[in-house]
Design an enzyme around this catalytic site. Structure first.
Site, PDB file in Angstrom:
ATOM      1  CB  THR A 132      81.358  42.716  88.928  1.00 45.36           C
ATOM      2  OG1 THR A 132      81.019  43.694  87.958  1.00 45.36           O
ATOM      3  CG2 THR A 132      81.989  43.399  90.110  1.00 45.36           C
ATOM      4  N   GLY A 181      81.647  52.369  85.756  1.00 46.54           N
ATOM      5  CA  GLY A 181      80.358  51.856  86.224  1.00 46.54           C
ATOM      6  C   GLY A 181      80.159  52.062  87.718  1.00 46.54           C
ATOM      7  CB  THR A 195      77.916  41.588  90.052  1.00 43.58           C
ATOM      8  OG1 THR A 195      78.065  41.218  88.672  1.00 43.58           O
ATOM      9  CG2 THR A 195      76.943  40.606  90.698  1.00 43.58           C
TER      10      THR A 195
END
Ligand code: GLY
Length: 285
Positions: free
Chosen positions: A157, A187, A208
């Site tokens: 990410t 997500g 992340t």
């Protein structure tokens, strides 16, 4: 003024290390330029994330992880800590810079648009459709083939948090999600308080890692509110430990309203870069 940027949790192959470090440093510089010119924290985090979305080495925008059918479905979010404004998009297939679309959502009456609806909204706002094949890089394709062969789950990410001259805080996050994910899987990134959160005067966070766990631990919100009692390093660690108890690894960049910050991860590595008036740096630890 502070800008802090991450390029994702996970392991970076040795051969890519210098490119990844240069990438997060360049994204940081984009954000810093905005802050130095008197721009807002929100403009700065968006500029940094756009840079990383356009960089093919990172899992966001061009170079995003591919889903089970071999195409990109991207998630992104922005949050303005001064107003608690939030905007996000999920599972978008034809937008080059999902973070710019998330910002448009923030300016609308909604907070999250997904799939076809997000694409329709993009066209309304003058964001053109791109050929989904153009978002697929050779590296993402190789990672996808590898994931299908070995059944590994890897995610990455990109994100940024910033504090501007006026003391405003903002966070932005963007991702292709987990490689070989189910079509339609979403997500932590576009969920408020999970992957992205900012609240003045407390702090701002971008997360992340493994979204299914990070989201249930509300890692970004948990870390920001922990700043009431803890310093950024401890607050970030506490939040990530909650996700680890659930079974997931990840990383976070966390910026307090007074300018202190931390970059912490339980994943093997996380690339990140920062700048303050006192100095700058980047790391892949
Ligand atoms: N943290 C990114 C994702 O799980 O989608």
């Amino acid at each position: 003024m502070v800008i802090l940027v991450h390029g994702g949790a996970g392991r970076v192959p040795k051969a890519h290390e210098s490119e990844v470090l240069a990438g997060v440093a360049a994204a940081r510089d984009r954000g810093w330029e905005v802050l130095s010119d008197g721009g807002s924290a929100l403009d700065a985090v968006v500029a940094a994330v756009v840079f990383l979305e356009d960089h093919p080495r990172f899992n966001a925008g061009t170079g995003s992880a591919l889903n089970r059918q071999g195409f990109v479905e991207a998630d992104a979010a922005v949050m303005d800590g001064a107003t608690l404004g939030f905007g996000a998009v999920a599972a978008v297939r034809d937008v080059k810079n999902p973070v710019l679309l998330a910002r448009e959502v923030m300016a609308s009456e909604h907070i999250l648009l997904a799939g076809e609806g997000a694409s329709l909204f993009a066209r309304e706002r003058g964001i053109p459709a791109v050929d989904p094949a153009g978002l697929i890089t050779d590296e993402a394709l190789a990672r996808w083939r590898e994931a299908r062969r070995r059944r590994v789950r890897s995610s990455g990410t990109v994100g940024a948090v910033a504090l501007d001259r006026q003391g405003r805080l903002a966070a932005a996050t963007s991702t292709g999600g987990i490689v070989d994910k189910r079509v339609g899987r979403i997500g932590d990134t576009p969920l408020v308080g999970a992957g992205t959160y900012a609240e003045a005067p407390l702090g701002a966070a971008s997360v992340t890692g493994e979204g299914e766990f990070l989201a249930r631990a509300l890692v970004a919100y948990r870390a920001v509110v922990a700043l009431r009692e803890a310093d950024p390093e401890d607050a970030a660690r506490q939040a990530l430990l909650q996700a680890r108890h659930l079974g997931g690894e990840g990383g976070i960049i966390l910026l307090a309203g007074d300018g202190r910050f931390a970059a912490v991860h339980t994943s093997p590595q996380m690339s990140h870069a920062w700048r303050t008036p006192e100095g700058e740096g980047s790391a892949l630890a």
